[in-house]
Design an enzyme around this catalytic site. Structure first.
Site, PDB file in Angstrom:
ATOM      1  N   ASN A 150       4.208  25.303  -4.110  1.00  0.00           N
ATOM      2  CA  ASN A 150       3.367  25.866  -3.056  1.00  0.00           C
ATOM      3  C   ASN A 150       4.327  26.629  -2.137  1.00  0.00           C
ATOM      4  OD1 ASN A 150       1.716  26.412  -0.914  1.00  0.00           O
ATOM      5  ND2 ASN A 150       0.938  24.316  -0.672  1.00  0.00           N
ATOM      6  N   LYS A 203       7.017  24.124  -0.869  1.00  0.00           N
ATOM      7  CA  LYS A 203       6.697  22.713  -1.122  1.00  0.00           C
ATOM      8  C   LYS A 203       6.611  22.557  -2.636  1.00  0.00           C
ATOM      9  CE  LYS A 203       3.745  22.324   2.920  1.00  0.00           C
ATOM     10  NZ  LYS A 203       2.367  22.368   3.333  1.00  0.00           N
ATOM     11  N   ARG A 219       0.613  27.681  -6.531  1.00  0.00           N
ATOM     12  CA  ARG A 219      -0.435  28.137  -5.632  1.00  0.00           C
ATOM     13  C   ARG A 219      -0.177  29.624  -5.390  1.00  0.00           C
ATOM     14  NH1 ARG A 219      -1.227  26.338   0.652  1.00  0.00           N
ATOM     15  NH2 ARG A 219      -3.051  27.619   1.050  1.00  0.00           N
ATOM     16  N   HIS A 254      -7.698  29.104   1.315  1.00  0.00           N
ATOM     17  CA  HIS A 254      -7.660  27.626   1.245  1.00  0.00           C
ATOM     18  C   HIS A 254      -8.559  27.088   0.128  1.00  0.00           C
ATOM     19  CE1 HIS A 254      -6.364  27.639   5.707  1.00  0.00           C
ATOM     20  NE2 HIS A 254      -5.316  27.377   4.940  1.00  0.00           N
ATOM     21  N   LEU A 265      -8.448  22.129   8.831  1.00  0.00           N
ATOM     22  CA  LEU A 265      -7.786  22.447  10.100  1.00  0.00           C
ATOM     23  C   LEU A 265      -6.315  22.042  10.020  1.00  0.00           C
ATOM     24  CD1 LEU A 265     -10.551  21.128  12.562  1.00  0.00           C
ATOM     25  CD2 LEU A 265     -10.372  23.377  11.476  1.00  0.00           C
ATOM     26  N   ARG A 299      -1.819  32.469  14.263  1.00  0.00           N
ATOM     27  CA  ARG A 299      -2.675  33.625  13.967  1.00  0.00           C
ATOM     28  C   ARG A 299      -3.878  33.630  14.889  1.00  0.00           C
ATOM     29  NH1 ARG A 299      -3.278  32.303   7.829  1.00  0.00           N
ATOM     30  NH2 ARG A 299      -1.559  30.855   8.010  1.00  0.00           N
ATOM     31  N   GLY A 313      -3.914  18.757   8.319  1.00  0.00           N
ATOM     32  CA  GLY A 313      -3.148  18.070   9.373  1.00  0.00           C
ATOM     33  C   GLY A 313      -3.925  17.733  10.633  1.00  0.00           C
ATOM     34  N   GLU A 340      -3.997  19.744  -2.419  1.00  0.00           N
ATOM     35  CA  GLU A 340      -3.980  21.012  -3.172  1.00  0.00           C
ATOM     36  C   GLU A 340      -3.114  20.897  -4.420  1.00  0.00           C
ATOM     37  OE1 GLU A 340      -2.800  22.461   0.575  1.00  0.00           O
ATOM     38  OE2 GLU A 340      -4.264  24.090   0.575  1.00  0.00           O
TER      39      GLU A 340
HETATM   40  P1  ADP Z   1      -0.002  23.540   6.997  1.00  0.00           P
HETATM   41  O1  ADP Z   1      -0.054  22.801   5.665  1.00  0.00           O
HETATM   42  O2  ADP Z   1      -1.050  24.610   7.158  1.00  0.00           O
HETATM   43  O3  ADP Z   1       1.365  23.968   7.422  1.00  0.00           O
HETATM   44  P2  ADP Z   1      -0.845  20.963   8.077  1.00  0.00           P
HETATM   45  O4  ADP Z   1      -2.109  20.764   7.307  1.00  0.00           O
HETATM   46  O5  ADP Z   1       0.335  20.117   7.728  1.00  0.00           O
HETATM   47  O6  ADP Z   1      -0.430  22.488   8.126  1.00  0.00           O
HETATM   48  O7  ADP Z   1      -1.215  20.725   9.627  1.00  0.00           O
HETATM   49  C1  ADP Z   1      -0.260  20.892  10.629  1.00  0.00           C
HETATM   50  C2  ADP Z   1      -0.952  20.674  11.975  1.00  0.00           C
HETATM   51  O8  ADP Z   1      -1.483  19.344  12.031  1.00  0.00           O
HETATM   52  C3  ADP Z   1       0.004  20.813  13.154  1.00  0.00           C
HETATM   53  O9  ADP Z   1      -0.623  21.573  14.184  1.00  0.00           O
HETATM   54  C4  ADP Z   1       0.178  19.373  13.592  1.00  0.00           C
HETATM   55  O10 ADP Z   1       0.467  19.243  14.961  1.00  0.00           O
HETATM   56  C5  ADP Z   1      -1.195  18.816  13.301  1.00  0.00           C
HETATM   57  N1  ADP Z   1      -1.157  17.350  13.326  1.00  0.00           N
HETATM   58  C6  ADP Z   1      -0.561  16.510  12.439  1.00  0.00           C
HETATM   59  N2  ADP Z   1      -0.687  15.222  12.863  1.00  0.00           N
HETATM   60  C7  ADP Z   1      -1.365  15.259  14.045  1.00  0.00           C
HETATM   61  C8  ADP Z   1      -1.814  14.272  14.980  1.00  0.00           C
HETATM   62  N3  ADP Z   1      -1.600  12.976  14.790  1.00  0.00           N
HETATM   63  N4  ADP Z   1      -2.497  14.699  16.065  1.00  0.00           N
HETATM   64  C9  ADP Z   1      -2.736  15.992  16.281  1.00  0.00           C
HETATM   65  N5  ADP Z   1      -2.344  16.978  15.448  1.00  0.00           N
HETATM   66  C10 ADP Z   1      -1.671  16.617  14.337  1.00  0.00           C
END
Ligand code: ADP
Length: 402
Positions: free
Chosen positions: A9, A16, A93, A181, A209, A241, A328, A379
């Protein structure tokens, strides 16, 4: 020797990866990440139990290099340090599959050519996906490689959900809403029956999200509309973004403020979103911990826009039966889920506060008109499944089971 599938990914500044068992679906044998590409790459790997491997084992990959070179270093590292693993295929991906790719594809010269033509539609992501593919081809030209596209899941959308109000000649050229996504949505669609039974086929909005954020409206577990558009800029407020923006702002920045296309691009992709509004961070966890009013405003805007988008997607479905939060922020932030759901009482949404605080799977009350779930996405598992089915490894599994 254990046969394994290597799943990639590749993002703009990270790669990743995960090693999945080749034949029978199960937990990954190894997962890892190379972060900070272009600055100081940081390589981390976890074993099957989730424990980090010692840094001493990873030294040779901590070098300054581009995506293609780092993918090669990773393959070398696997060969030298994971001697019990026999790689039988790789899955990637790939952000953009345009209109042609309605599902995963075995990568050959023809598929590679089509993916290269799509670079202009995803210039900050697609080249990195191609770099990883090229590195694997150079490493072992005979290794089967599969591309899994983030846009494919959305190709079931009706034409109206894909159109912009632009002249039809531009639509014919491919200026459409594609949606992203898709691998995350495909995974959630695959587990919905476990949680909703026959309700899995009803009207569901999935909210992915994360740092990148989007929503997808599903009926019969197929995409019928999504918040993302032609590029990954559209829709929700994201980490950096801007989300949906009046195109007049772009014209103003270029014509009145004299910004170049590259400067506008940087502004919209890197300097906006939670980071730009707060002036503090793109990270929701950091913003939630901050007492700064600008952090609060960024979270308020994120939740307000997410609730509005959910209302719009409910209109595309002509009603709403379930919401799924994932990624996340969706999986971890009770505050964000609560703030979004509070605006959706008019749709029949009612959240159980203690279940939400506990990050339970079902966070709606028994009387809620809409079921609200929190489900982790996966994913990489979707990619591993596609690799198995396109390379015939899944058939081997069937024969073994007989
Ligand atoms: P990506 O894969 O798109 O890089 P992720 O799905 O890993 O992103 O999500 C990252 C987001 O999730 C960050 O904004 C991070 O702060 C948020 N996040 C992760 N754990 C928590 C938590 N316990 N509380 C609030 N936000 C969180």
């Amino acid at each position: 020797m254990t046969d394994a599938i290597l799943v990639f990914n590749a993002g703009s500044s990270s790669i990743k990866f995960a090693l999945h068992p080749a034949v029978v679906e199960g937990a990954p044998l190894l997962t890892g990440k190379i972060d900070g590409i272009g600055r100081a790459p940081d390589f981390t790997v976890r074993d099957a139990r989730g424990n980090y491997l010692p840094e001493d084992d990873l030294q040779e990959i901590q070098v300054t290099a581009d995506h293609e070179q780092l993918t090669t270093r990773l393959l070398e590292w696997l060969q030298h340090h994971q001697t019990g693993i026999n790689l039988v295929a790789a899955g990637h991906r790939v952000v953009h599959g345009g209109r042609d790719f309605t599902g995963p594809a075995i990568i050959d010269a023809d598929v590679l050519g089509k993916m290269q033509q799509l670079v202009s539609l995803a210039p900050s992501h697609q080249p990195h996906n191609l770099a990883a593919i090229n590195a694997v081809s150079a490493w072992d030209p005979g290794l089967p490689q599969i591309a899994c596209f983030d846009t494919s899941f959305h190709r079931t959308q009706p034409r109206l959900a894909q159109l912009f109000g632009l002249p039809h000649e531009l639509t014919d050229q491919g200026i459409l809403k594609y949606g992203f996504h898709g691998l995350s949505y495909e995974y959630i669609a695959s587990v919905l029956p476990e949680h909703l039974g026959s309700g899995a086929d009803a009207r569901v909005v999935v909210a992915h999200l994360g740092n990148g954020a989007s929503m997808c409206a599903m009926k019969h577990r197929h995409s019928v509309a999504s918040s993302t558009g032609f590029s990954a800029l559209h829709g929700l407020i994201m980490g950096r973004r801007c989300g949906t923006l009046d195109a007049g702002v772009v014209l103003h920045l270029i014509q009145q403020q004299g910004m170049s296309a590259d400067q506008v691009r940087h502004l919209l992709y890197q300097e906006s979103g939670l980071f730009g509004v707060s002036g503090i961070s793109n990270n929701m966890k950091v913003l939630e911990a901050s007492a700064d009013p600008r952090a609060k405003e960024a979270i308020d805007l994120f939740c307000y826009r997410a609730a509005c988008e959910l209302g719009s997607l409910a209109a595309s479905l002509e009603g709403l039966d379930a919401i799924v939060f994932t990624a996340g922020i969706g999986e971890n932030s009770a505050t964000v889920r609560d703030r979004i759901c509070r605006r959706l009482g008019w749709l029949g949404v009612d959240v159980d506060q203690s279940a939400n605080q506990a990050n339970d799977i079902r966070i709606s009350t028994s009387g809620s008109g809409v079921t609200v779930l929190v489900l982790p996405t996966n994913e990489e598992l979707v990619i591993a499944r596609s690799v198995r089915s396109l390379t015939g490894l899944a058939e081997v599994e069937l024969q073994l089971a007989l």
